[in-house]
Write a protein that holds these residues in place. Structure first.
Motif, short mmCIF file in Angstrom:
data_model
loop_
_atom_site.label_atom_id
_atom_site.label_comp_id
_atom_site.label_asym_id
_atom_site.label_seq_id
_atom_site.Cartn_x
_atom_site.Cartn_y
_atom_site.Cartn_z
N UNK A 80 -85.04 -32.80 66.02
CA UNK A 80 -83.73 -32.01 65.78
C UNK A 80 -82.80 -33.12 65.38
N UNK A 81 -81.84 -32.48 64.41
CA UNK A 81 -80.75 -33.45 64.10
C UNK A 81 -79.72 -33.42 64.96
N UNK A 82 -78.62 -34.23 64.46
CA UNK A 82 -77.54 -34.36 65.31
C UNK A 82 -76.65 -32.98 65.48
N UNK A 83 -76.80 -32.37 64.45
CA UNK A 83 -76.09 -30.82 64.54
C UNK A 83 -76.67 -30.15 65.52
N UNK A 84 -77.98 -29.94 65.59
CA UNK A 84 -78.46 -29.14 66.64
C UNK A 84 -78.35 -29.81 68.11
N UNK A 85 -78.38 -30.97 68.13
CA UNK A 85 -78.05 -31.52 69.58
C UNK A 85 -76.68 -31.38 69.98
N UNK A 86 -75.65 -31.47 68.99
CA UNK A 86 -74.36 -31.12 69.09
C UNK A 86 -74.11 -29.88 69.56
N UNK A 87 -74.66 -28.73 68.67
CA UNK A 87 -74.43 -27.40 68.99
C UNK A 87 -75.16 -26.89 70.61
N UNK A 88 -76.19 -27.58 70.77
CA UNK A 88 -76.74 -27.31 72.17
C UNK A 88 -75.71 -27.92 73.38
N UNK A 89 -75.33 -29.06 72.96
CA UNK A 89 -74.39 -29.64 74.05
C UNK A 89 -73.11 -28.67 74.38
N UNK A 90 -72.58 -28.42 73.02
CA UNK A 90 -71.34 -27.59 73.19
C UNK A 90 -71.68 -26.05 73.83
N UNK A 116 -69.08 -13.90 77.91
CA UNK A 116 -68.98 -14.96 77.20
C UNK A 116 -70.09 -15.95 77.18
N UNK A 117 -70.86 -15.83 78.34
CA UNK A 117 -72.03 -16.56 78.32
C UNK A 117 -73.27 -16.00 77.49
N UNK A 118 -73.36 -14.73 77.54
CA UNK A 118 -74.21 -14.00 76.74
C UNK A 118 -73.81 -14.20 75.12
N UNK A 119 -72.77 -14.20 74.70
CA UNK A 119 -72.51 -14.49 73.39
C UNK A 119 -72.83 -15.85 72.98
N UNK A 120 -72.41 -16.68 73.81
CA UNK A 120 -72.69 -18.25 73.36
C UNK A 120 -74.15 -18.32 73.18
N UNK A 121 -75.06 -17.70 74.19
CA UNK A 121 -76.63 -17.73 74.04
C UNK A 121 -76.91 -17.08 72.78
N UNK A 122 -76.57 -16.01 72.60
CA UNK A 122 -76.77 -15.24 71.16
C UNK A 122 -76.60 -16.00 69.89
N UNK A 123 -75.38 -16.75 69.99
CA UNK A 123 -74.94 -17.46 68.75
C UNK A 123 -75.73 -18.78 68.78
N UNK A 124 -76.24 -19.38 69.81
CA UNK A 124 -76.98 -20.31 69.76
C UNK A 124 -78.36 -20.17 69.20
N UNK A 125 -79.13 -18.91 69.56
CA UNK A 125 -80.19 -18.73 69.36
C UNK A 125 -80.26 -18.17 67.92
N UNK A 126 -79.18 -17.49 67.53
CA UNK A 126 -79.28 -16.97 66.01
C UNK A 126 -78.80 -18.31 64.96
N UNK A 127 -78.14 -19.12 65.35
CA UNK A 127 -77.85 -20.36 64.51
C UNK A 127 -78.86 -21.61 64.79
N UNK A 128 -79.44 -21.73 65.88
CA UNK A 128 -80.31 -22.75 65.92
C UNK A 128 -81.75 -22.66 65.82
N UNK A 129 -81.95 -21.39 66.25
CA UNK A 129 -83.43 -21.17 66.46
C UNK A 129 -84.06 -20.07 65.44
N UNK A 130 -83.34 -19.08 65.26
CA UNK A 130 -83.69 -18.09 64.05
C UNK A 130 -83.27 -18.38 62.90
N UNK A 131 -82.27 -19.10 62.52
CA UNK A 131 -81.71 -19.33 61.31
C UNK A 131 -82.13 -19.92 60.39
#
Length: 131
Positions: A80-90, A116-131
């Motif tokens: 995974x690139x630095x974008x993915x690592x940064x997104x997961x840490x954030x 907020x926790x559920x929305x962040x998890x959804x955004x992370x899954x959509x942008x980093x795992x399913x996108x």
């Protein structure tokens, strides 16, 4: 007059009378006898528990991503690139902060933190795992 003479022995306080036969009390397992406020409190607690589990899952995913980037870099495989690592840490930081905030609140504030926790998890899954 002594202290004991001031009070008649037959005159009991309400609390003493109410809890005199506490062995006879039957405990109920269902929550139907609770008022609506207590049932809503149980729903908030359940939502808080769900969001806590999701926040812990985000932290575990972050650790997996960091570990795979480390192993991929050492063995010459693309990871995974630095974008993915940064997104997961954030996402981990935001989710943990929201979960801690919601664990210290009650009512609608706790629900908002859980959302907020559920929305962040959804955004992370959509942008980093399913996108």
């Amino acid at each position: 007059m002594t202290y004991d003479d001031r009070y008649d022995r037959n005159d009991r306080y309400e609390d003493e009378y109410q809890y005199q036969n506490y062995q006879d009390y039957q405990y109920e397992d269902d929550y139907s006898h609770y008022p609506a406020d207590n049932r809503q409190w149980l729903l908030v607690r359940a939502l808080r528990a769900l969001s806590g589990t999701v926040a812990a899952g985000i932290v575990v995913l972050t650790l997996v991503i960091i570990g795979s980037a480390y192993l991929g870099g050492n063995r010459g495989f693309p990871g995974p690139g630095t974008t993915s690592i940064t997104a997961h840490i954030a996402a981990s930081v935001v989710a943990l902060a929201a979960q801690i905030w919601c664990d210290r609140r009650r009512g609608i504030a706790a629900v908002a933190g859980s959302v907020v926790v559920l929305v962040v998890a959804g955004l992370l899954l959509v942008t980093q795992w399913w996108g």
